[in-house]
Design a protein around this motif. Structure first.
Motif, PDB file in Angstrom:
ATOM      1  N   SER A  53       1.097  -1.373   0.075  1.00 49.09           N
ATOM      2  CA  SER A  53      -0.263  -0.183  -0.239  1.00 49.09           C
ATOM      3  C   SER A  53       1.045   1.065  -0.065  1.00 49.09           C
ATOM      4  N   ALA A  54       2.499   0.761   0.111  1.00 50.29           N
ATOM      5  CA  ALA A  54       2.924   2.276   0.667  1.00 50.29           C
ATOM      6  C   ALA A  54       3.443   3.069  -1.104  1.00 50.29           C
ATOM      7  N   MET A  55       3.567   1.681  -1.936  1.00 50.09           N
ATOM      8  CA  MET A  55       3.491   2.313  -3.448  1.00 50.09           C
ATOM      9  C   MET A  55       2.912   1.790  -4.220  1.00 50.09           C
ATOM     10  N   THR A  56       2.583   3.114  -5.070  1.00 46.98           N
ATOM     11  CA  THR A  56       2.264   2.725  -6.394  1.00 46.98           C
ATOM     12  C   THR A  56       1.959   1.365  -7.158  1.00 46.98           C
ATOM     13  N   GLU A  57       1.099   0.953  -7.583  1.00 46.66           N
ATOM     14  CA  GLU A  57       1.077   0.020  -8.541  1.00 46.66           C
ATOM     15  C   GLU A  57       1.690  -0.303  -9.801  1.00 46.66           C
ATOM     16  N   PRO A 110       7.989  -8.357 -10.690  1.00 49.09           N
ATOM     17  CA  PRO A 110       7.731  -8.749 -11.079  1.00 49.09           C
ATOM     18  C   PRO A 110       6.965 -10.135 -11.568  1.00 49.09           C
ATOM     19  N   GLY A 111       6.144 -10.080 -11.935  1.00 46.39           N
ATOM     20  CA  GLY A 111       5.226 -11.326 -11.305  1.00 46.39           C
ATOM     21  C   GLY A 111       4.385 -11.179 -10.437  1.00 46.39           C
ATOM     22  N   GLN A 112       4.447 -10.282  -9.581  1.00 49.13           N
ATOM     23  CA  GLN A 112       3.551 -10.621  -8.083  1.00 49.13           C
ATOM     24  C   GLN A 112       2.433  -9.510  -7.810  1.00 49.13           C
ATOM     25  N   LYS A 113       1.448 -10.039  -8.077  1.00 51.66           N
ATOM     26  CA  LYS A 113       0.062  -9.503  -8.316  1.00 51.66           C
ATOM     27  C   LYS A 113       0.254  -8.414  -7.271  1.00 51.66           C
ATOM     28  N   TYR A 114      -0.487  -6.724  -7.592  1.00 52.63           N
ATOM     29  CA  TYR A 114      -0.906  -5.845  -7.161  1.00 52.63           C
ATOM     30  C   TYR A 114      -2.475  -6.017  -5.799  1.00 52.63           C
ATOM     31  N   ARG A 115      -2.492  -6.614  -4.971  1.00 50.79           N
ATOM     32  CA  ARG A 115      -3.945  -7.169  -4.639  1.00 50.79           C
ATOM     33  C   ARG A 115      -4.402  -5.233  -4.451  1.00 50.79           C
ATOM     34  N   SER A 116      -5.945  -5.772  -4.117  1.00 50.40           N
ATOM     35  CA  SER A 116      -6.885  -4.355  -4.043  1.00 50.40           C
ATOM     36  C   SER A 116      -7.062  -4.281  -3.155  1.00 50.40           C
ATOM     37  N   GLU A 117      -6.616  -5.185  -1.585  1.00 52.72           N
ATOM     38  CA  GLU A 117      -6.468  -4.517  -0.723  1.00 52.72           C
ATOM     39  C   GLU A 117      -5.503  -3.718   0.077  1.00 52.72           C
ATOM     40  N   ARG A 160      -5.147  -1.197  -2.676  1.00 51.28           N
ATOM     41  CA  ARG A 160      -5.907   0.525  -2.478  1.00 51.28           C
ATOM     42  C   ARG A 160      -6.840   0.296  -1.309  1.00 51.28           C
ATOM     43  N   THR A 161      -7.252  -0.737  -0.972  1.00 46.53           N
ATOM     44  CA  THR A 161      -8.017   0.078   0.518  1.00 46.53           C
ATOM     45  C   THR A 161      -7.382   0.119   1.152  1.00 46.53           C
ATOM     46  N   ALA A 162      -6.423  -0.573   1.837  1.00 52.72           N
ATOM     47  CA  ALA A 162      -5.780  -0.432   2.895  1.00 52.72           C
ATOM     48  C   ALA A 162      -4.851   1.622   3.295  1.00 52.72           C
ATOM     49  N   ARG A 163      -4.022   1.523   1.630  1.00 51.07           N
ATOM     50  CA  ARG A 163      -3.036   3.004   1.156  1.00 51.07           C
ATOM     51  C   ARG A 163      -4.560   3.646   2.172  1.00 51.07           C
ATOM     52  N   GLU A 164      -6.439   3.868   1.627  1.00 53.10           N
ATOM     53  CA  GLU A 164      -7.088   4.238   2.004  1.00 53.10           C
ATOM     54  C   GLU A 164      -7.326   5.143   3.235  1.00 53.10           C
ATOM     55  N   ARG A 165      -7.234   3.691   4.676  1.00 50.44           N
ATOM     56  CA  ARG A 165      -7.257   3.980   5.620  1.00 50.44           C
ATOM     57  C   ARG A 165      -6.570   3.897   6.127  1.00 50.44           C
ATOM     58  N   GLY A 166      -4.973   3.359   5.866  1.00 52.20           N
ATOM     59  CA  GLY A 166      -3.654   3.972   6.609  1.00 52.20           C
ATOM     60  C   GLY A 166      -3.446   2.270   7.532  1.00 52.20           C
ATOM     61  N   ALA A 197       7.092  -2.699   7.373  1.00 52.22           N
ATOM     62  CA  ALA A 197       4.994  -2.231   7.682  1.00 52.22           C
ATOM     63  C   ALA A 197       5.382  -2.880   9.808  1.00 52.22           C
ATOM     64  N   VAL A 198       4.866  -2.231  10.853  1.00 56.63           N
ATOM     65  CA  VAL A 198       4.686  -2.611  11.536  1.00 56.63           C
ATOM     66  C   VAL A 198       3.236  -3.167  11.643  1.00 56.63           C
ATOM     67  N   SER A 199       3.155  -4.778  12.769  1.00 56.18           N
ATOM     68  CA  SER A 199       1.961  -5.550  12.712  1.00 56.18           C
ATOM     69  C   SER A 199       1.700  -6.047  14.366  1.00 56.18           C
ATOM     70  N   VAL A 200       0.441  -6.678  14.565  1.00 55.11           N
ATOM     71  CA  VAL A 200       0.331  -7.070  15.390  1.00 55.11           C
ATOM     72  C   VAL A 200      -0.438  -8.865  14.606  1.00 55.11           C
ATOM     73  N   VAL A 201      -0.170 -10.060  15.300  1.00 58.48           N
ATOM     74  CA  VAL A 201      -0.743 -11.272  14.887  1.00 58.48           C
ATOM     75  C   VAL A 201      -1.967 -11.600  16.547  1.00 58.48           C
TER      76      VAL A 201
END
Length: 238
Positions: A152-156, A164-171, A173-179, A207-211
């Motif tokens: 989400s921090a990169m443009t498509e 190359p060869g790795q899909k840019y996920r639609s999720e 785009r959503t993550a970019r909008e909400r942070g 990315a910083v994350s929790v699981v």
């Protein structure tokens, strides 16, 4: 930081490649490996595996127990400290606060061409049920909130060029909008993750994350908290 351009296989040192692969096999193994297991994993004769082992031993990167089984040695920890050193220093206090506040394992993952790799992790002090996330754990960008957040921090266009060869996920785009990004049952069945991108000059995309197990948490509140942590880490890196 913009990731380096991908490079082709080109001309490589086979011996060096085998040595690195040996370290990867040891890192992936749950228990020490025998010489026979190591040679099988490398696809080479035992004599070649033994020479690789002796070289790695001389640099304190592997060690053998009394039974001759091989495991990773402390020298690897010294090497790991140098990976994104500033990012690790900036993130550690924030991860400690986050892990104990949410009673979840908190970690930083970084971009590594085809994979998202856990750089460092902090477990909550007073929780015995927190999911363990080990440094060095890697998974494809096709699964998991940390990868979505990094995307989400990169443009498509950037993503298509650098991965190359790795899909840019639609999720993403959503993550970019909400942070922040959210995932359920993607990397491990029954496990959820929330992540926010960390971007700073001179650092790998991260990315910083929790699981945590299950779902049903207030993910919006968690996402906003993670986004705040990401901004604090970025501020410490300036």
């Amino acid at each position: 930081m913009t990731p380096p351009e991908p490079t082709g296989a080109g001309s490589q040192s086979q011996t060096l490649s085998r040595g690195i692969r040996a370290l990867e096999l040891l890192a992936e193994a749950e228990n020490p490996l025998s010489i026979a297991e190591l040679s099988e994993g490398l696809g080479v004769h035992r004599s070649i595996a033994y020479r690789i082992l002796r070289t790695l031993e001389s640099h304190s990167l592997v060690m053998r127990d009394d039974a001759g089984r091989v495991s990773a040695a402390p020298g690897l920890a010294a090497l790991a400290r140098g990976v994104s050193r500033d990012l690790q220093s900036a993130a550690l206090p924030e991860l400690s606060i986050l892990a104990n506040e949410l009673s979840m394992t908190a970690f930083v993952a970084v971009w590594d061409r085809q994979n998202c790799v856990t750089l460092m992790t902090v477990e909550p002090t007073h929780s015995r049920t927190a999911l363990i996330q080990r440094p060095g754990t890697r998974h494809s960008f096709t699964a998991g909130a940390p990868g979505i957040a990094i995307q989400s921090a990169m443009t498509e266009d950037q993503w298509d060029r650098l991965a190359p060869g790795q899909k840019y996920r639609s999720e993403s785009r959503t993550a970019r909008e909400r942070g922040y990004a959210v995932s359920h049952n993607e990397v491990i069945e029954g496990v959820s993750a929330v992540a926010a991108p960390v971007t700073a000059s001179g650092q790998l995309p991260a990315a910083v994350s929790v699981v945590y197990f299950g779902s049903g948490k207030d993910e919006d509140a968690m996402g906003l908290r993670l986004a705040e942590t990401a901004r604090r880490i970025e501020a410490a890196l300036r």
